[in-house]
Write a protein that holds these residues in place. Sequence first.
Motif, PDB file in Angstrom:
ATOM      1  N   ARG A 192      14.998  17.531 -52.827  1.00 37.78           N
ATOM      2  CA  ARG A 192      15.425  16.583 -51.859  1.00 37.78           C
ATOM      3  C   ARG A 192      15.128  17.339 -50.363  1.00 37.78           C
ATOM      4  O   ARG A 192      14.719  17.059 -49.462  1.00 37.78           O
ATOM      5  CB  ARG A 192      16.784  15.915 -51.746  1.00 37.78           C
ATOM      6  N   ASN A 193      15.921  18.471 -50.269  1.00 41.14           N
ATOM      7  CA  ASN A 193      16.062  19.356 -49.112  1.00 41.14           C
ATOM      8  C   ASN A 193      14.685  20.142 -48.908  1.00 41.14           C
ATOM      9  O   ASN A 193      14.181  20.419 -47.732  1.00 41.14           O
ATOM     10  CB  ASN A 193      17.016  20.224 -49.195  1.00 41.14           C
ATOM     11  N   MET A 214      22.798  19.239 -59.969  1.00 43.05           N
ATOM     12  CA  MET A 214      23.008  19.129 -58.612  1.00 43.05           C
ATOM     13  C   MET A 214      22.038  20.053 -58.032  1.00 43.05           C
ATOM     14  O   MET A 214      21.229  19.848 -56.771  1.00 43.05           O
ATOM     15  CB  MET A 214      24.465  19.331 -58.158  1.00 43.05           C
ATOM     16  N   THR A 215      22.034  21.312 -58.437  1.00 39.71           N
ATOM     17  CA  THR A 215      21.187  22.290 -57.845  1.00 39.71           C
ATOM     18  C   THR A 215      19.451  21.721 -57.591  1.00 39.71           C
ATOM     19  O   THR A 215      18.922  21.800 -56.807  1.00 39.71           O
ATOM     20  CB  THR A 215      21.040  23.521 -58.744  1.00 39.71           C
ATOM     21  N   THR A 226      18.919  21.128 -43.648  1.00 41.21           N
ATOM     22  CA  THR A 226      19.304  21.105 -44.956  1.00 41.21           C
ATOM     23  C   THR A 226      20.680  21.365 -45.261  1.00 41.21           C
ATOM     24  O   THR A 226      21.374  21.913 -44.595  1.00 41.21           O
ATOM     25  CB  THR A 226      18.435  22.221 -45.671  1.00 41.21           C
ATOM     26  N   ALA A 227      20.978  20.927 -46.666  1.00 42.56           N
ATOM     27  CA  ALA A 227      22.294  20.670 -47.162  1.00 42.56           C
ATOM     28  C   ALA A 227      23.011  22.175 -47.177  1.00 42.56           C
ATOM     29  O   ALA A 227      22.164  22.995 -47.613  1.00 42.56           O
ATOM     30  CB  ALA A 227      22.474  20.130 -48.559  1.00 42.56           C
ATOM     31  N   PHE A 246      26.723  25.460 -56.825  1.00 41.66           N
ATOM     32  CA  PHE A 246      25.561  25.239 -57.404  1.00 41.66           C
ATOM     33  C   PHE A 246      25.130  25.815 -58.782  1.00 41.66           C
ATOM     34  O   PHE A 246      24.588  25.238 -59.837  1.00 41.66           O
ATOM     35  CB  PHE A 246      24.512  25.521 -56.388  1.00 41.66           C
ATOM     36  N   THR A 289      18.595  18.517 -58.046  1.00 41.03           N
ATOM     37  CA  THR A 289      18.470  17.574 -56.867  1.00 41.03           C
ATOM     38  C   THR A 289      18.512  17.844 -55.532  1.00 41.03           C
ATOM     39  O   THR A 289      17.570  17.514 -54.751  1.00 41.03           O
ATOM     40  CB  THR A 289      19.361  16.480 -57.132  1.00 41.03           C
ATOM     41  N   THR A 290      19.306  19.128 -55.252  1.00 41.33           N
ATOM     42  CA  THR A 290      19.460  19.407 -53.806  1.00 41.33           C
ATOM     43  C   THR A 290      18.136  20.239 -53.409  1.00 41.33           C
ATOM     44  O   THR A 290      17.745  20.261 -52.316  1.00 41.33           O
ATOM     45  CB  THR A 290      20.686  20.303 -53.751  1.00 41.33           C
TER      46      THR A 290
END
Length: 195
Positions: free
Chosen positions: A122-123, A115-116, A44-45, A109, A118-119
């Motif tokens: 996605r992850n 962005m938080t 994960t990112a 973040f 989306t991250t």
Amino acid sequence: MTALSPAALDQLFNNARTFNKFTDQALSDEQLQAIYDLAKMAPTAFNASPARFVFVRSEEAKKRLIPLMMEGNQAKSMAAPVTVIVAYDSNFQEHLPTLFPAMDVKGMFDANPAMTETTAFRNGSLTGAYFIMAVRALGLDAGAMSGFDNTAVDKEFFPDGRFKSNFLINIGHGDASGNYPRSPRLSFDEAAQIL
């Protein structure tokens, strides 16, 4: 690394199916933890690890979840040994100082909610997919579903609003009599390109 054996590839991919029916063989706490312990190793990112899992096993918990699902998913989920709510932590960055000590990225973040989100989504989805592979790797079967009311599930199981449901997975020992015929897949040329 070496390639997995054809038998292992068949178990994970080629012969693996989305199961709609399961035997009544129960899953132990140790089996559920073993699935998680494999899935958590997924990339994960920033090693953010935003996925969260709720193993809905008891009849009482199932009665809370089943009415929140589409009708076509209710009976099979009630009969499955375990239904897993795959969710994500909308405030996963709280754990970054521990999970990613290589650099301080928590503030990045904290300062960017879009962005938080989306991250996290996605992850969390990525880890959910690895979760299915972990189930298969341990000799069990899975049936992923998205037919449910996310808002209602979140209200029922995550009332503080921090975790958000993504999808559901029935897991157990599959009964192939409930499987649909294998559906076709797109060819390489239809779905991929090499540049």
